[in-house]
Every structure is written in structure tokens, then in C-alpha cells.
Design a protein around this motif. Structure first.
Motif, PDB file in Angstrom:
ATOM      1  N   TYR A 125       0.833  -1.391   0.062  1.00 56.88           N
ATOM      2  CA  TYR A 125       0.010   0.139   0.177  1.00 56.88           C
ATOM      3  C   TYR A 125       1.076   1.220  -0.033  1.00 56.88           C
ATOM      4  O   TYR A 125       0.527   2.423  -0.861  1.00 56.88           O
ATOM      5  CB  TYR A 125      -0.911  -0.042   1.017  1.00 56.88           C
ATOM      6  CG  TYR A 125      -1.952  -1.120   0.868  1.00 56.88           C
ATOM      7  CD1 TYR A 125      -2.051  -2.134   1.756  1.00 56.88           C
ATOM      8  CD2 TYR A 125      -3.330  -0.605   0.477  1.00 56.88           C
ATOM      9  CE1 TYR A 125      -2.937  -3.176   1.796  1.00 56.88           C
ATOM     10  CE2 TYR A 125      -4.266  -1.673   0.360  1.00 56.88           C
ATOM     11  CZ  TYR A 125      -3.937  -2.827   1.041  1.00 56.88           C
ATOM     12  OH  TYR A 125      -4.972  -3.623   0.964  1.00 56.88           O
ATOM     13  N   LYS A 146       3.794   1.741  -1.016  1.00 60.87           N
ATOM     14  CA  LYS A 146       4.534   2.289  -2.365  1.00 60.87           C
ATOM     15  C   LYS A 146       3.884   3.036  -3.294  1.00 60.87           C
ATOM     16  O   LYS A 146       4.391   3.482  -4.115  1.00 60.87           O
ATOM     17  CB  LYS A 146       5.099   1.043  -3.042  1.00 60.87           C
ATOM     18  CG  LYS A 146       4.404   0.109  -3.575  1.00 60.87           C
ATOM     19  CD  LYS A 146       4.862  -0.969  -4.500  1.00 60.87           C
ATOM     20  CE  LYS A 146       5.648  -2.140  -3.796  1.00 60.87           C
ATOM     21  NZ  LYS A 146       6.105  -3.169  -4.740  1.00 60.87           N
ATOM     22  N   LYS A 147       2.406   3.067  -3.020  1.00 63.22           N
ATOM     23  CA  LYS A 147       1.497   3.628  -4.051  1.00 63.22           C
ATOM     24  C   LYS A 147       1.179   4.905  -3.334  1.00 63.22           C
ATOM     25  O   LYS A 147       0.195   5.629  -3.720  1.00 63.22           O
ATOM     26  CB  LYS A 147       0.226   3.012  -4.268  1.00 63.22           C
ATOM     27  CG  LYS A 147       0.616   1.653  -4.875  1.00 63.22           C
ATOM     28  CD  LYS A 147      -0.872   0.780  -5.130  1.00 63.22           C
ATOM     29  CE  LYS A 147      -0.549  -0.591  -5.746  1.00 63.22           C
ATOM     30  NZ  LYS A 147      -1.473  -1.745  -5.404  1.00 63.22           N
TER      31      LYS A 147
END
Lengths: 437, 172
Positions: free
Chosen positions: A71, A73-74
Motif C-alpha cells: 500500500y 509504495k503507491k
């Protein structure tokens, strides 16, 4: 640093930093803040969504786990800011202009304004901006890549590494001189002058070094990136050293104007060179010390008017800081029956005279010089309040100097309680803490 | 006035007389020094707190846990209190004994002297002044009020220990 803000090196008003470099830099930071506000807010909303998923137990496990990283990394902010697992050089550069909140921005604006102003006294605005970007990027990169973090997708942003890079540059350029500080308090117009070499170090970087230790323990770092500050400062110091080495900048020159004079228009004689430098920058104590040393050997070459002009640069502050040099000069002049300039004696405060007099206590032969020195001072101040203070001392000395040198000196034990009062030997004259150090 | 028998003593006496004759420090300078002292003390204690926490992190597994009666919380408290006392002593007491004022007072160009002799205060006077009377005076708001209403601007702690805060250095 936010409490005592360095606003200028101690230089004449014509060399003091201008407002526009600081204003221009903070204007750039504010523009970027406004332009990226949308991305920052969407990042905050994204994190809140993640938080609600955690509360609904749709995301489980520790924050260091891969589930979380899927989650994190987004995050929208990672498009423009670097993190440990996702970085690029353009993002390191751009991160210098990003801020996560208004308080974050405001604190860095104060530092950026101060840093840009004080650096441009020595190097131009474009050099300063380049330093801000390069030093800041190096600081951010060091912090991003080498700290222990809960997750490797935490974005690093802020201009504080760049601010500390500018501070590091200033530290090198003004190391031997003093800095004017602003204290948020209306006394003495809130301004102090303190020695850059130690006070700037304590004010700006010492606490950062201590707090950096926490970055090497996961979970202890906190939200302030102290390692980026220290790395930025170190980058600024290194770059400044390199620039000065390439410029061949002598350590006794402070301002750009002095450096330009030294390189292009230097006078022929030693005395004229030093006086010209002091005319450009009357605060340069390094030049004054050299002039003191030169005068001891060569004062016979000078007329009374030239000696008077030279002494006009020896201010009370300089006398308090370089008492040994001033006392040696006075000793030399009076031993060779050269009178001291009256104007200089008139402007010297009594505490400076006493401090210098201590250096003339020994050997015994100098005590007549001491008396001559105090007598000259008294004659200039005879009709003033200071004269009334000096008169008892002159009377006591007149009496004591008629005694044989071998007569035992009765010392009162309470006279040695106060540790700032001297003993008889020259080497053990104590250093007194002064305001403008 | 006792008779000085050596030149050095004569200079000492002259310096002490000069200090007594110097003007009293302005209330704004004293207040500024007090605020700056609080800030600097807070920063120092904060830094020491961070160091002690990290030290316990590093030392606990290999060394400290082998002691039977070791308790991390108590050890931290002990370290913290010891460090704070050392800081307070060196910052408030030692600097005033050695240089005539706390670092903030030195920055402001003011010093605390014994009003009779002109000397810097001794340890007992400073302990009483800085750690007993001043905090009490501030808590009860008497200290600042005394300074406001006295002509010589001496506050309660100055009146109790016989001191005065002077501006010693003039720049002309």
C-alpha cells in the motif's frame, strides 16, 4: 537555531546581506508549496484511508511487513519525493522545495531566508542556490538511504538539508570572525555578535549531531530528519572548502570586497594594505592583530596622525578580545616614550584599561609603564566621572611604586576568592568571559 | 577602605569598585536573559535525555541486564536526574561563580555581583538566589513585582542575598 537566528556576519553596513536573496528563495519555496499542495493533500487522504483499513483489520501485520509496503509504495507523494526503496536523482533535487505542512514550511522559510542572506555576503546568489540544491540533495540522499526506517516507502522532503548546507558554507567563510544574531526579544534591538567558530557550531549543529543518533534505531527517529541536517551541513562545509581552495582565499580576509582588493588593488606598503583593508571592513580582528604586531616593530615609521588613525580601529570590543596583543603594543609604545593617542584613550572604557593593565603587572620593570599608562588615561578623563574612579588607583600606585620591589606584598585571602582577578604571573592572567566573543 | 599593599591588589580593588559603580541592568535585559536561560536549559536537558535513552538502548542487553536489581525505568530516572542536576549546577551556579552570570546573562552583557564587595557571588549565595528564592519569588509573583517597584530595580532574590545585576561593559 530558530531561537538565536544568525542574520549577518559582523561587517560594516555596506557589506551586510541584502534582503532580496532571502526573499527570492522563500518565494520559490512558497510557489512550490502552493503548486504541490494538491499532491500532499491527496497523500494525506491516502494515508487516512490506509489507517481506516487498518482499523477495519483489512490490513494486518507490522508496518515493516510486505503487506504494508504494497500500500505504502503507491503513496501519491512518492511521485515527486524520494524514499529508501523508490528514489531518483531528480526527486532528490525537487524534494528540497517540498514541504508537508504549513508549520514545516514556516520553520524552513526562516532558515532559508537567514541562510541565503548570510551566504550571499561571500558568494553570489546563483552559487548560493546551487549550494542549497546540491548540499540539500546530498543531505536528503544520506538520510534516505542510510537510516533505519519502519518502512522503506517513507518519503523524505523539506528544504532543511539545503538550509544546513548554506549554514555549513557560511561557517567556513566566517569561521574566524563574528556573527550577528537576532534573539526574539526587544533588548539591544534583539542583536548580539558572537564568535562563529564556537557559537555558530553550538547554535546550529551540535544538538543536531546528538539527535542524529536516534536515526540509527528503528522507531526512535521521530519526524525531524536530523541526519539530513548534519549531512547537509557537512556537504556545505566540504563544498565551501573546495571553493575557497580554488579561489585561494586568505583566511584573514572576511568579505568579498576585501578579497577583491587583495587580489587586484593591493597597496605597495604593508601598513597601507592593512589600513585599506580596515577601511573596507573595520570589524576584521585578524587584520587588526597583524597590524598590532607590525606596529610593535615599526611604529617609528608612523607620524602621530597615522598612529591616531590606526588606533581608531582598536575598539573596546577588540581590546577585550585581544588584550594580550593590545597590552604588548602599549608596552612597546610607552617603553620607547611614544605617547598613546588621546582620542583612543578618551573612548576606552575603564574596564578595558584595567584588563590591559593586568598584562603590565610583571616583570617589575613594567610597573612604571603600567603607571604611565594609567596616568595617561587619567589625564584624558580627569574632569569626567571616570577620572574620579581612576584617581584613587593612581594615588595607590604612586604610593606603591615608591616602595622597594622586594618589599613583601601582603595579600588578603579574600582577594583570591574571585576567580576572575589575576595572579602575579603573566601566563596565568585569566580569560574573562566577554559579551561580544 | 583598606589599604592595598600590592599593585595587583590595587587593580583588583579598582575593578571591584568599578563594578559596584556600573549601572544596574535594565529589566528587559534581565527578562530576556531569564527567558533565554530557560530555553537553553530546556535544550540541554532535552539533548541529555535523548542521549540517556539511547545509552540504555545500547547498554541494556549485554551489560545492564546482568544486574539482579536492575530496572530500566529506575536506571533511566537515576541517569536523568543526575544529568539534570549536573547541568543545573554547571549552567546556573558554576558559570556565575566563574564569570559572573549564566550564559544568557553573559550574552546580554550583564553580570550578578555582590553589592558590598563587587565580587561574583559565592556558591551558597548562588544556590540561595537561583534555586530557592528566585523560583519561590516567581511562583508567588513577588520577585518581579519587587523589581518593578524598587528604584534600584533589585528583585527579591537580589535583596535576600545582597546582590545586584549590573551592566558592566560599555561600548563607546
Amino acid at each position: 537555531m530558530i531561537l538565536l537566528v544568525p542574520i549577518s556576519p559582523e561587517v560594516p553596513s555596506s557589506h551586510r546581506p541584502k534582503l532580496w536573496p532571502g526573499l527570492l528563495l522563500i518565494w520559490m519555496l512558497m510557489i512550490v508549496f502552493i503548486a504541490t499542495r494538491g499532491i500532499v493533500e491527496s497523500d494525506i487522504n491516502y494515508l487516512e484511508d490506509i489507517q481506516s483499513l487498518v482499523e477495519e483489520q483489512e490490513i494486518t501485520g507490522r508496518p515493516e511487513s510486505e503487506v504494508w509496503n504494497l500500500y505504502l509504495k503507491k503513496r501519491p507523494l512518492l511521485k515527486i519525493a524520494p524514499s529508501q526503496a523508490d528514489w531518483s536523482i531528480p526527486r532528490f533535487i525537487f524534494a528540497n522545495f517540498l514541504h508537508g505542512s504549513l508549520p514545516h514550511l514556516f520553520l524552513n522559510l526562516v532558515g532559508a531566508f537567514a541562510g541565503a542572506r548570510i551566504c550571499t555576503v561571500f558568494i553570489g546568489f546563483y552559487f548560493t542556490l546551487a549550494l542549497f540544491v546540491i548540499g540539500g540533495s546530498l543531505g536528503l540522499a544520506t538520510s534516505t538511504l542510510f537510516t533505519s526506517q519502519v518502512s522503506s516507502y517513507i518519503p523524505h522532503l523539506g528544504s532543511s538539508a539545503g538550509v544546513f548546507a548554506m549554514m555549513g558554507t557560511y561557517y567556513i567563510y566566517n569561521f574566524h570572525f563574528r556573527t550577528r544574531y537576532f534573539f526574539w526579544f526587544p533588548t539591544r534591538h534583539g542583536l548580539f555578535s558572537l564568535r562563529t567558530s564556537w557559537f555558530f557550531f553550538i547554535d546550529v549543529i551540535l544538538l543536531e549531531i546528538i539527535l542524529t543518533a536516534g536515526h540509527f534505531f528503528p522507531g526512535k527517529a521521530g519526524s525531524v530528519d536530523h541526519l539530513a541536517h548534519v549531512a547537509g551541513f557537512a556537504s556545505g562545509v566540504s563544498i565551501a572548502y573546495a571553493i575557497r581552495f580554488l579561489q585561494c582565499w586568505p583566511s584573514f580576509l572576511q568579505t568579498k570586497a576585501e578579497f577583491r582588493y587583495w587580489k587586484t588593488q593591493r597597496a605597495e606598503t604593508f601598513f597601507a594594505q592593512w589600513i585599506d583593508l580596515l577601511k573596507i571592513n573595520r570589524f576584521n580582528d585578524q587584520v587588526k592583530v597583524s597590524l598590532c604586531d607590525w606596529l610593535r616593530a615599526n611604529h617609528a615609521q608612523l607620524s602621530d596622525a597615522e598612529l591616531e588613525e590606526t588606533f581608531s580601529y582598536f575598539t573596546p570590543t577588540f581590546t577585550r578580545l585581544k588584550t594580550r596583543e593590545m597590552a604588548a603594543l602599549i608596552d612597546c609604545l610607552l617603553s620607547q616614550s611614544r605617547g598613546l593617542p588621546q582620542k583612543w584613550l578618551r573612548r576606552m572604557p575603564y574596564d578595558c584599561i584595567i584588563v590591559m593593565a593586568r598584562y603590565l603587572l610583571s616583570p617589575t620593570e613594567k610597573q612604571n609603564i603600567l603607571f604611565a599608562f594609567l596616568k595617561s588615561y587619567y589625564e584624558v578623563h580627569a574632569l569626567a566621572d571616570t577620572g574620579k574612579k581612576v584617581e584613587p588607583l593612581i594615588s595607590r600606585l604612586q604610593l606603591l611604586l615608591t616602595l622597594p620591589a622586594s618589599a613583601p606584598a601582603e595579600t588578603n585571602s579574600s582577594a583570591s576568592e574571585d576567580s576572575t582577578l589575576s595572579t602575579n604571573t603573566e601566563d596565568s592572567v585569566p580569560k574573562k568571559a566577554t559579551r561580544a566573543s | 577602605m583598606r589599604r592595598a599593599r600590592s599593585i595587583e591588589e590595587a587593580l583588583n580593588r579598582a575593578e571591584l569598585d568599578h563594578r559596584i559603580g556600573c549601572p544596574n541592568a535594565e529589566l528587559t535585559a534581565r527578562l530576556g536573559a531569564f527567558i533565554l536561560d530557560l530555553i537553553l536549559l530546556f535544550i540541554m536537558v532535552s539533548g541529555i535525555r535523548h542521549i540517556t535513552i539511547l545509552l540504555v538502548e545500547i547498554l541494556e542487553p549485554p551489560i545492564l541486564s546482568s544486574y539482579i536489581f536492575y530496572s530500566p525505568t529506575r536506571f533511566l530516572q537515576f541517569l536523568g536526574i543526575s544529568a539534570a542536576l549536573c547541568v543545573i549546577y554547571f549552567y546556573l551556579i558554576w558559570t556565575s561563580m566563574r564569570f559572573g552570570g549564566s550564559p544568557a546573562k553573559l550574552l546580554m552583557g550583564i553580570r550578578v555581583i555582590d553589592i558590598q564587595s563587587g565580587r561574583w557571588l559565592g556558591g551558597y549565595q548562588l544556590f540561595l538566589r537561583e534555586l530557592v528564592v528566585k523560583p519561590l519569588g516567581l511562583l508567588l509573583l513577588i520577585g518581579p513585582l519587587v523589581a518593578l517597584f524598587r528604584k534600584d530595580r533589585r528583585s527579591l532574590q537580589d535583596w535576600v542575598v545582597g546582590s545586584a545585576v549590573k551592566r558592566l561593559e560599555e561600548e563607546t
